[in-house]
Design a protein around this motif. Structure first.
Motif, PDB file in Angstrom:
ATOM      1  N   GLU A   8       0.876  -1.168   0.000  1.00  0.00           N
ATOM      2  CA  GLU A   8       0.000   0.000   0.000  1.00  0.00           C
ATOM      3  C   GLU A   8       0.912   1.217   0.000  1.00  0.00           C
ATOM      4  O   GLU A   8       1.587   1.503   0.979  1.00  0.00           O
ATOM      5  CB  GLU A   8      -0.910   0.035   1.224  1.00  0.00           C
ATOM      6  CG  GLU A   8      -1.823   1.244   1.214  1.00  0.00           C
ATOM      7  CD  GLU A   8      -2.616   1.414   2.501  1.00  0.00           C
ATOM      8  OE1 GLU A   8      -3.412   2.357   2.550  1.00  0.00           O
ATOM      9  OE2 GLU A   8      -2.430   0.629   3.439  1.00  0.00           O
ATOM     10  N   TYR A   9       0.933   1.910  -1.132  1.00  0.00           N
ATOM     11  CA  TYR A   9       1.838   3.041  -1.315  1.00  0.00           C
ATOM     12  C   TYR A   9       1.004   4.313  -1.363  1.00  0.00           C
ATOM     13  O   TYR A   9       0.505   4.717  -2.392  1.00  0.00           O
ATOM     14  CB  TYR A   9       2.611   2.840  -2.607  1.00  0.00           C
ATOM     15  CG  TYR A   9       3.688   3.847  -2.906  1.00  0.00           C
ATOM     16  CD1 TYR A   9       3.763   5.077  -2.274  1.00  0.00           C
ATOM     17  CD2 TYR A   9       4.655   3.567  -3.851  1.00  0.00           C
ATOM     18  CE1 TYR A   9       4.746   5.984  -2.561  1.00  0.00           C
ATOM     19  CE2 TYR A   9       5.653   4.463  -4.160  1.00  0.00           C
ATOM     20  CZ  TYR A   9       5.695   5.665  -3.507  1.00  0.00           C
ATOM     21  OH  TYR A   9       6.671   6.566  -3.804  1.00  0.00           O
ATOM     22  N   GLY A  10       0.849   4.941  -0.209  1.00  0.00           N
ATOM     23  CA  GLY A  10       0.065   6.165  -0.117  1.00  0.00           C
ATOM     24  C   GLY A  10       0.938   7.397  -0.216  1.00  0.00           C
ATOM     25  O   GLY A  10       2.141   7.315  -0.447  1.00  0.00           O
ATOM     26  N   ARG A  15       2.808   0.628   3.523  1.00  0.00           N
ATOM     27  CA  ARG A  15       2.506  -0.570   4.305  1.00  0.00           C
ATOM     28  C   ARG A  15       2.851  -1.778   3.450  1.00  0.00           C
ATOM     29  O   ARG A  15       2.518  -1.828   2.274  1.00  0.00           O
ATOM     30  CB  ARG A  15       1.032  -0.637   4.674  1.00  0.00           C
ATOM     31  CG  ARG A  15       0.628   0.284   5.764  1.00  0.00           C
ATOM     32  CD  ARG A  15      -0.783  -0.036   6.213  1.00  0.00           C
ATOM     33  NE  ARG A  15      -1.214   0.912   7.215  1.00  0.00           N
ATOM     34  CZ  ARG A  15      -2.439   1.399   7.286  1.00  0.00           C
ATOM     35  NH1 ARG A  15      -3.361   1.006   6.439  1.00  0.00           N
ATOM     36  NH2 ARG A  15      -2.755   2.263   8.211  1.00  0.00           N
ATOM     37  N   ALA A  72      -1.382  -1.441  -4.072  1.00  0.00           N
ATOM     38  CA  ALA A  72      -2.641  -0.709  -3.971  1.00  0.00           C
ATOM     39  C   ALA A  72      -2.313   0.765  -4.162  1.00  0.00           C
ATOM     40  O   ALA A  72      -1.510   1.335  -3.423  1.00  0.00           O
ATOM     41  CB  ALA A  72      -3.281  -0.938  -2.610  1.00  0.00           C
ATOM     42  N   ASP A  74      -3.219   4.764  -4.242  1.00  0.00           N
ATOM     43  CA  ASP A  74      -4.040   5.687  -3.460  1.00  0.00           C
ATOM     44  C   ASP A  74      -5.209   6.231  -4.303  1.00  0.00           C
ATOM     45  O   ASP A  74      -5.009   6.952  -5.265  1.00  0.00           O
ATOM     46  CB  ASP A  74      -3.160   6.828  -2.966  1.00  0.00           C
ATOM     47  CG  ASP A  74      -3.844   7.750  -1.994  1.00  0.00           C
ATOM     48  OD1 ASP A  74      -5.050   7.559  -1.724  1.00  0.00           O
ATOM     49  OD2 ASP A  74      -3.180   8.671  -1.501  1.00  0.00           O
ATOM     50  N   SER A  75      -6.436   5.886  -3.921  1.00  0.00           N
ATOM     51  CA  SER A  75      -7.625   6.302  -4.676  1.00  0.00           C
ATOM     52  C   SER A  75      -7.869   7.811  -4.662  1.00  0.00           C
ATOM     53  O   SER A  75      -8.599   8.322  -5.498  1.00  0.00           O
ATOM     54  CB  SER A  75      -8.870   5.596  -4.148  1.00  0.00           C
ATOM     55  OG  SER A  75      -8.810   4.240  -4.450  1.00  0.00           O
ATOM     56  N   ASP A 156      -3.819  -2.055  -8.257  1.00  0.00           N
ATOM     57  CA  ASP A 156      -5.249  -1.811  -8.128  1.00  0.00           C
ATOM     58  C   ASP A 156      -5.433  -0.582  -7.267  1.00  0.00           C
ATOM     59  O   ASP A 156      -4.569  -0.235  -6.470  1.00  0.00           O
ATOM     60  CB  ASP A 156      -5.931  -3.013  -7.478  1.00  0.00           C
ATOM     61  CG  ASP A 156      -7.365  -3.198  -7.921  1.00  0.00           C
ATOM     62  OD1 ASP A 156      -7.965  -2.246  -8.448  1.00  0.00           O
ATOM     63  OD2 ASP A 156      -7.896  -4.297  -7.727  1.00  0.00           O
ATOM     64  N   ASP A 158      -6.682   1.380  -4.115  1.00  0.00           N
ATOM     65  CA  ASP A 158      -6.810   0.852  -2.757  1.00  0.00           C
ATOM     66  C   ASP A 158      -8.252   0.594  -2.366  1.00  0.00           C
ATOM     67  O   ASP A 158      -8.558  -0.390  -1.706  1.00  0.00           O
ATOM     68  CB  ASP A 158      -6.101   1.715  -1.726  1.00  0.00           C
ATOM     69  CG  ASP A 158      -6.559   3.165  -1.708  1.00  0.00           C
ATOM     70  OD1 ASP A 158      -7.450   3.537  -2.487  1.00  0.00           O
ATOM     71  OD2 ASP A 158      -6.018   3.935  -0.908  1.00  0.00           O
ATOM     72  N   ASP A 159      -9.192   1.446  -2.760  1.00  0.00           N
ATOM     73  CA  ASP A 159     -10.591   1.213  -2.432  1.00  0.00           C
ATOM     74  C   ASP A 159     -11.126  -0.047  -3.099  1.00  0.00           C
ATOM     75  O   ASP A 159     -11.916  -0.786  -2.523  1.00  0.00           O
ATOM     76  CB  ASP A 159     -11.468   2.388  -2.866  1.00  0.00           C
ATOM     77  CG  ASP A 159     -11.202   3.627  -2.024  1.00  0.00           C
ATOM     78  OD1 ASP A 159     -10.627   3.503  -0.933  1.00  0.00           O
ATOM     79  OD2 ASP A 159     -11.559   4.722  -2.473  1.00  0.00           O
ATOM     80  N   ALA A 161      -9.201  -2.564  -4.218  1.00  0.00           N
ATOM     81  CA  ALA A 161      -8.395  -3.728  -3.877  1.00  0.00           C
ATOM     82  C   ALA A 161      -9.026  -4.541  -2.756  1.00  0.00           C
ATOM     83  O   ALA A 161      -8.831  -5.737  -2.664  1.00  0.00           O
ATOM     84  CB  ALA A 161      -6.983  -3.305  -3.485  1.00  0.00           C
ATOM     85  N   LEU A 162      -9.781  -3.863  -1.879  1.00  0.00           N
ATOM     86  CA  LEU A 162     -10.429  -4.584  -0.788  1.00  0.00           C
ATOM     87  C   LEU A 162     -11.424  -5.596  -1.320  1.00  0.00           C
ATOM     88  O   LEU A 162     -11.643  -6.621  -0.733  1.00  0.00           O
ATOM     89  CB  LEU A 162     -11.143  -3.571   0.137  1.00  0.00           C
ATOM     90  CG  LEU A 162     -10.224  -2.577   0.828  1.00  0.00           C
ATOM     91  CD1 LEU A 162     -11.063  -1.569   1.586  1.00  0.00           C
ATOM     92  CD2 LEU A 162      -9.282  -3.292   1.773  1.00  0.00           C
TER      93      LEU A 162
END
Length: 162
Positions: A8-10, A15, A72, A74-75, A156, A158-159, A161-162
């Motif tokens: 998760e690359y925000g 993460r 993921a 960042d949306s 994908d 992040d929103d 990807a869940l």
């Protein structure tokens, strides 16, 4: 099944989640977090280099498996639009969705990567959700990950990807 890594690359943090299994039998093995807020006085290139170093250090410290991995995105950096198309055939939708999305996006369509999802179909039309991400933003993040020896096989939002 061997373990896999999700990235998760925000904008301000990274993460790394290592897991095995799939679907309902997913088992999280470890989660690692690193701050990406780097103090930079020069330019974006220097910030990217510092982020790559932080990411490489986080990967080394965590000991997560590097391959396979998925990212993921960042949306908050994506554009979402919904619209109707006058048909329901998947091939027809795939052929025209980029052209149709162009009229709904506040950016040049050639500057973005788009993906669509059919939300619902009626007898003669389809409701489509389109997500667009600027190519430059995506490629910048992938370049930084590459410097840290991470090469995601899949990206994908992040929103979603869940």
């Amino acid at each position: 099944m061997a373990s896999q890594t999700a990235i998760e690359y925000g904008a301000s943090r990274l993460r790394l989640l290592e897991f095995d299994g799939a679907g309902r039998k997913l088992r999280v093995q470890s989660v690692h977090e690193a701050s990406l807020e780097v103090g930079v006085t020069e330019g974006e290139e220097e910030a990217g280099d510092l982020r790559a170093t932080v990411i490489a250090d986080a990967v080394k410290e965590s000991g997560v498996r590097l391959d396979p991995s998925a990212m993921a995105f960042d949306s908050s950096h994506a554009i979402f639009r919904e619209f109707d198309l006058p048909f329901t055939n998947e091939d027809q939708i795939r052929k025209v969705v980029r052209f149709e999305a162009e009229g709904h996006m506040p950016v040049e369509i050639d500057d973005v990567v788009i993906q669509h999802l059919v939300l619902r179909k009626t007898r003669d039309k389809s409701r489509v959700l389109v997500a667009a991400v600027r190519k430059d933003d995506l490629l910048d993040r992938l370049d930084i990950l590459e410097e840290a020896n991470l090469d995601p096989m899949h990206v994908d939002l992040d929103d979603l990807a869940l």
